[in-house]
Design an enzyme around this catalytic site. Structure first.
Site, mmCIF file in Angstrom:
data_model
loop_
_atom_site.group_PDB
_atom_site.id
_atom_site.type_symbol
_atom_site.label_atom_id
_atom_site.label_comp_id
_atom_site.label_asym_id
_atom_site.label_seq_id
_atom_site.Cartn_x
_atom_site.Cartn_y
_atom_site.Cartn_z
ATOM 1 N N LYS A 78 0.821 -1.218 0.000
ATOM 2 C CA LYS A 78 0.000 0.000 0.000
ATOM 3 C C LYS A 78 0.857 1.270 0.000
ATOM 4 O O LYS A 78 0.599 2.184 -0.766
ATOM 5 C CB LYS A 78 -0.907 0.060 1.242
ATOM 6 C CG LYS A 78 -1.985 -0.989 1.314
ATOM 7 C CD LYS A 78 -2.893 -0.752 2.513
ATOM 8 C CE LYS A 78 -2.175 -0.833 3.855
ATOM 9 N NZ LYS A 78 -1.807 -2.201 4.280
ATOM 10 N N ARG A 130 -9.687 1.647 9.124
ATOM 11 C CA ARG A 130 -9.432 0.230 9.365
ATOM 12 C C ARG A 130 -10.530 -0.409 10.206
ATOM 13 O O ARG A 130 -10.496 -1.623 10.422
ATOM 14 C CB ARG A 130 -8.114 0.077 10.132
ATOM 15 C CG ARG A 130 -6.895 -0.181 9.271
ATOM 16 C CD ARG A 130 -5.690 -0.030 10.195
ATOM 17 N NE ARG A 130 -4.606 -0.910 9.889
ATOM 18 C CZ ARG A 130 -3.495 -0.529 9.234
ATOM 19 N NH1 ARG A 130 -3.363 0.687 8.779
ATOM 20 N NH2 ARG A 130 -2.510 -1.380 9.055
ATOM 21 N N ARG A 183 11.177 -7.711 4.201
ATOM 22 C CA ARG A 183 11.237 -6.283 4.505
ATOM 23 C C ARG A 183 11.878 -6.069 5.883
ATOM 24 O O ARG A 183 12.622 -5.120 6.091
ATOM 25 C CB ARG A 183 9.827 -5.679 4.489
ATOM 26 C CG ARG A 183 9.827 -4.180 4.762
ATOM 27 C CD ARG A 183 8.474 -3.551 4.540
ATOM 28 N NE ARG A 183 7.593 -3.719 5.683
ATOM 29 C CZ ARG A 183 6.321 -3.317 5.715
ATOM 30 N NH1 ARG A 183 5.781 -2.766 4.648
ATOM 31 N NH2 ARG A 183 5.590 -3.496 6.780
ATOM 32 N N ARG A 227 11.936 -2.684 10.499
ATOM 33 C CA ARG A 227 10.771 -2.117 11.179
ATOM 34 C C ARG A 227 10.430 -2.965 12.390
ATOM 35 O O ARG A 227 10.362 -4.191 12.291
ATOM 36 C CB ARG A 227 9.589 -2.104 10.193
ATOM 37 C CG ARG A 227 8.821 -0.814 10.215
ATOM 38 C CD ARG A 227 7.752 -0.807 9.167
ATOM 39 N NE ARG A 227 6.516 -1.391 9.668
ATOM 40 C CZ ARG A 227 5.368 -1.298 9.022
ATOM 41 N NH1 ARG A 227 5.305 -0.687 7.858
ATOM 42 N NH2 ARG A 227 4.285 -1.843 9.520
ATOM 43 N N ARG A 243 -0.999 -9.107 12.804
ATOM 44 C CA ARG A 243 -1.536 -8.010 11.989
ATOM 45 C C ARG A 243 -2.437 -8.544 10.880
ATOM 46 O O ARG A 243 -3.459 -7.948 10.556
ATOM 47 C CB ARG A 243 -0.387 -7.177 11.402
ATOM 48 C CG ARG A 243 0.037 -6.067 12.357
ATOM 49 C CD ARG A 243 1.481 -5.631 12.181
ATOM 50 N NE ARG A 243 1.855 -5.266 10.853
ATOM 51 C CZ ARG A 243 3.099 -5.430 10.356
ATOM 52 N NH1 ARG A 243 4.047 -5.966 11.089
ATOM 53 N NH2 ARG A 243 3.366 -5.065 9.131
HETATM 54 P P1 ADP Z 1 0.805 -2.586 7.764
HETATM 55 O O1 ADP Z 1 -0.520 -2.361 7.144
HETATM 56 O O2 ADP Z 1 1.869 -2.945 6.776
HETATM 57 O O3 ADP Z 1 0.775 -3.535 8.928
HETATM 58 P P2 ADP Z 1 0.876 0.238 8.644
HETATM 59 O O4 ADP Z 1 2.105 1.046 8.500
HETATM 60 O O5 ADP Z 1 -0.289 0.630 7.807
HETATM 61 O O6 ADP Z 1 1.346 -1.242 8.391
HETATM 62 O O7 ADP Z 1 0.403 0.239 10.176
HETATM 63 C C1 ADP Z 1 1.277 -0.161 11.202
HETATM 64 C C2 ADP Z 1 0.555 -0.165 12.546
HETATM 65 O O8 ADP Z 1 0.078 1.168 12.859
HETATM 66 C C3 ADP Z 1 -0.691 -1.031 12.637
HETATM 67 O O9 ADP Z 1 -0.377 -2.378 12.905
HETATM 68 C C4 ADP Z 1 -1.457 -0.338 13.785
HETATM 69 O O10 ADP Z 1 -0.930 -0.683 15.046
HETATM 70 C C5 ADP Z 1 -1.173 1.131 13.546
HETATM 71 N N1 ADP Z 1 -2.219 1.744 12.671
HETATM 72 C C6 ADP Z 1 -2.037 2.244 11.424
HETATM 73 N N2 ADP Z 1 -3.186 2.729 10.917
HETATM 74 C C7 ADP Z 1 -4.138 2.523 11.864
HETATM 75 C C8 ADP Z 1 -5.527 2.779 11.932
HETATM 76 N N3 ADP Z 1 -6.204 3.341 10.927
HETATM 77 N N4 ADP Z 1 -6.188 2.433 13.074
HETATM 78 C C9 ADP Z 1 -5.540 1.878 14.096
HETATM 79 N N5 ADP Z 1 -4.236 1.583 14.098
HETATM 80 C C10 ADP Z 1 -3.522 1.900 12.996
#
Ligand code: ADP
Length: 196
Positions: free
Chosen positions: A13, A92, A131, A137, A148
């Site tokens: 994404k 989300r 990654r 990360r 996740r």
């Molecule tokens: P990925 O989708 O690759 O796991 P992201 O960078 O989108 O990684 O998100 C990393 C973390 O940030 C998530 O696992 C969550 O803990 C937090 N996070 C990101 N966006 C949201 C959201 N919209 N609502 C709640 N937590 C979020």
């Protein structure tokens, strides 16, 4: 142009969001990046919020809707998002969908399209483990990755249905090279926007 990009962790994404945003001259806004920024404050000066976010992220869970919605509302109120944006990783949860609707409706706006990047789970886990080696990360270890994926299936996958019912969903196969996927997205998005 007001767009969302959704998809399971590891679907690419972030990478694709930057390309699409550039093509339409809109900011790509990633809640994951925002939260990583917040949680980076060093231990000594870290706010309660930073500590909370850090702990939630390292467990693979979601930050609360209350915090997330507030942060997104503030970000979307910035001048650079006035004429459009691409949100990556938000909404989300169903509560976030409702909050976003309200944020947009307040200014008489609505979404133009929701890009859904699809990919096979096992291949995604493999990608994320790679990654982890490259980017380091914190939340890219196998346990957190699987958590996740599970949280995504339980809390987020259903939201695609909501946007499909609104006629906004643009589904794209996320497996392939960055350029291949990017071209698929552009083509699908143009076809969708021209059919409106
Ligand atoms: P990925 O989708 O690759 O796991 P992201 O960078 O989108 O990684 O998100 C990393 C973390 O940030 C998530 O696992 C969550 O803990 C937090 N996070 C990101 N966006 C949201 C959201 N919209 N609502 C709640 N937590 C979020």
């Amino acid at each position: 142009m007001r767009l969302l990009i959704m998809g399971p962790p590891g679907a690419g994404k972030g990478t694709q969001a930057r390309g699409v945003a550039e093509a339409y001259s809109i900011p790509a806004i990633s809640t994951g990046d925002i939260f990583r920024g917040i949680s980076k404050a060093d231990e000594a000066t870290a706010s309660e919020l930073a500590l909370q976010v850090k702990e939630i992220m390292s467990s693979g869970g979601y930050v609360s809707d209350e915090i997330t919605n507030r942060i997104v509302a503030e970000r979307l109120a910035e001048p650079d998002a006035a004429n459009g944006f691409l949100l990556d990783g938000y909404p989300r949860t169903q509560g976030q969908v409702t909050a976003l609707d309200e944020i947009l409706a307040k200014d008489g706006h609505s979404l133009d399209a929701v890009i859904s990047l699809e990919a096979d789970q096992e291949q995604l886990v493999e990608r994320l483990l790679k990654r982890a080696k490259v980017d380091g990360r914190d939340d890219d270890n196998e346990e957190t990755i699987r958590k996740r994926q599970q949280v995504y299936v339980e809390q987020t996958a259903d939201l695609l249905q909501t946007y499909a019912e609104r006629g906004l969903l643009v589904t794209v196969d996320g497996l392939g090279s960055i350029d291949e996927v990017s071209e698929r997205i552009t083509d699908a998005l143009e076809a969708h926007l021209n059919s409106e």
